[in-house]
Design a protein around this motif. Sequence first.
Motif, PDB file in Angstrom:
ATOM      1  N   TYR A  84     -52.334  78.593  39.237  1.00  0.00           N
ATOM      2  CA  TYR A  84     -52.336  77.212  38.756  1.00  0.00           C
ATOM      3  C   TYR A  84     -50.902  76.814  38.434  1.00  0.00           C
ATOM      4  CZ  TYR A  84     -51.968  79.053  33.993  1.00  0.00           C
ATOM      5  OH  TYR A  84     -51.552  79.691  32.864  1.00  0.00           O
ATOM      6  N   GLU A  86     -48.693  73.502  36.421  1.00  0.00           N
ATOM      7  CA  GLU A  86     -48.636  72.234  35.700  1.00  0.00           C
ATOM      8  C   GLU A  86     -47.462  71.427  36.241  1.00  0.00           C
ATOM      9  OE1 GLU A  86     -49.266  72.495  31.287  1.00  0.00           O
ATOM     10  OE2 GLU A  86     -48.966  74.624  31.755  1.00  0.00           O
ATOM     11  N   LEU A  91     -52.396  68.717  37.475  1.00  0.00           N
ATOM     12  CA  LEU A  91     -52.545  70.169  37.444  1.00  0.00           C
ATOM     13  C   LEU A  91     -53.039  70.607  38.817  1.00  0.00           C
ATOM     14  CD1 LEU A  91     -52.719  72.807  35.601  1.00  0.00           C
ATOM     15  CD2 LEU A  91     -55.168  72.324  35.569  1.00  0.00           C
ATOM     16  N   TYR A 107     -53.881  64.184  35.343  1.00  0.00           N
ATOM     17  CA  TYR A 107     -54.154  64.261  33.910  1.00  0.00           C
ATOM     18  C   TYR A 107     -54.958  63.060  33.415  1.00  0.00           C
ATOM     19  CZ  TYR A 107     -50.644  67.959  33.905  1.00  0.00           C
ATOM     20  OH  TYR A 107     -49.945  69.107  34.160  1.00  0.00           O
ATOM     21  N   LEU A 153     -53.277  76.076  27.036  1.00  0.00           N
ATOM     22  CA  LEU A 153     -53.456  75.198  28.196  1.00  0.00           C
ATOM     23  C   LEU A 153     -54.483  74.102  27.895  1.00  0.00           C
ATOM     24  CD1 LEU A 153     -52.384  74.864  31.059  1.00  0.00           C
ATOM     25  CD2 LEU A 153     -54.197  76.373  31.851  1.00  0.00           C
ATOM     26  N   LEU A 157     -53.369  70.284  28.110  1.00  0.00           N
ATOM     27  CA  LEU A 157     -54.022  69.403  29.083  1.00  0.00           C
ATOM     28  C   LEU A 157     -54.741  68.247  28.399  1.00  0.00           C
ATOM     29  CD1 LEU A 157     -55.426  72.032  31.592  1.00  0.00           C
ATOM     30  CD2 LEU A 157     -53.403  70.586  31.868  1.00  0.00           C
ATOM     31  N   ARG A 160     -52.067  65.781  27.349  1.00  0.00           N
ATOM     32  CA  ARG A 160     -51.551  65.046  28.502  1.00  0.00           C
ATOM     33  C   ARG A 160     -52.574  64.055  29.033  1.00  0.00           C
ATOM     34  NH1 ARG A 160     -47.895  68.895  32.423  1.00  0.00           N
ATOM     35  NH2 ARG A 160     -46.145  69.052  30.998  1.00  0.00           N
TER      36      ARG A 160
END
Length: 168
Positions: A84, A86, A91, A107, A153, A157, A160
């Motif tokens: 993964y 960012e 993402l 996001y 995370l 997330l 965001r």
Amino acid sequence: MTPAGPAAAAEPFDPAGVVWTRLSPRLVTARRAVRTGLQVVPLLGLAVLAVLVSGWFWLGVLAVALTAAWQWWLIGRQVPAWGYAERDDDLLVRHGLLFRTLVVVPYGRMQFVDVQAGPVDRRFGIATLQLHTASASTDAVIPGLPPQEAARLRDRLAARGEARLAGL
């Protein structure tokens, strides 16, 4: 005319400038432990039948053992294929060897983020992060994260996502 070569073929699944974060190697151990546990019962059952009923059941023992060995090897190859990344606006989650998948989750489209850990996950010190969006086809799952990374995370997330929604 399209560019040729390995770099051109890999580009849809490996965007330029993206640094991928890999999953915890403990996910390999957890998945192998579960698969091995599932193979033990049929293996023992077939071995008992081979001894008590007929020697032909040894073919079943061989088939189960070969399947277990193949799954052991496959899990060791599949888990490192996950990653993964960012980015500023989204993402990226990728996985797969034979059938590759790249999911891009903006996001601003995230509705909520879950962190889950079942008994096997907790035993091996990993967790799964799941992102939910308005469209089920863009949901993303990141298994095999250390719990601290999953929590970090999740919070990042969620923050965001809220910031992107506030800007609408």
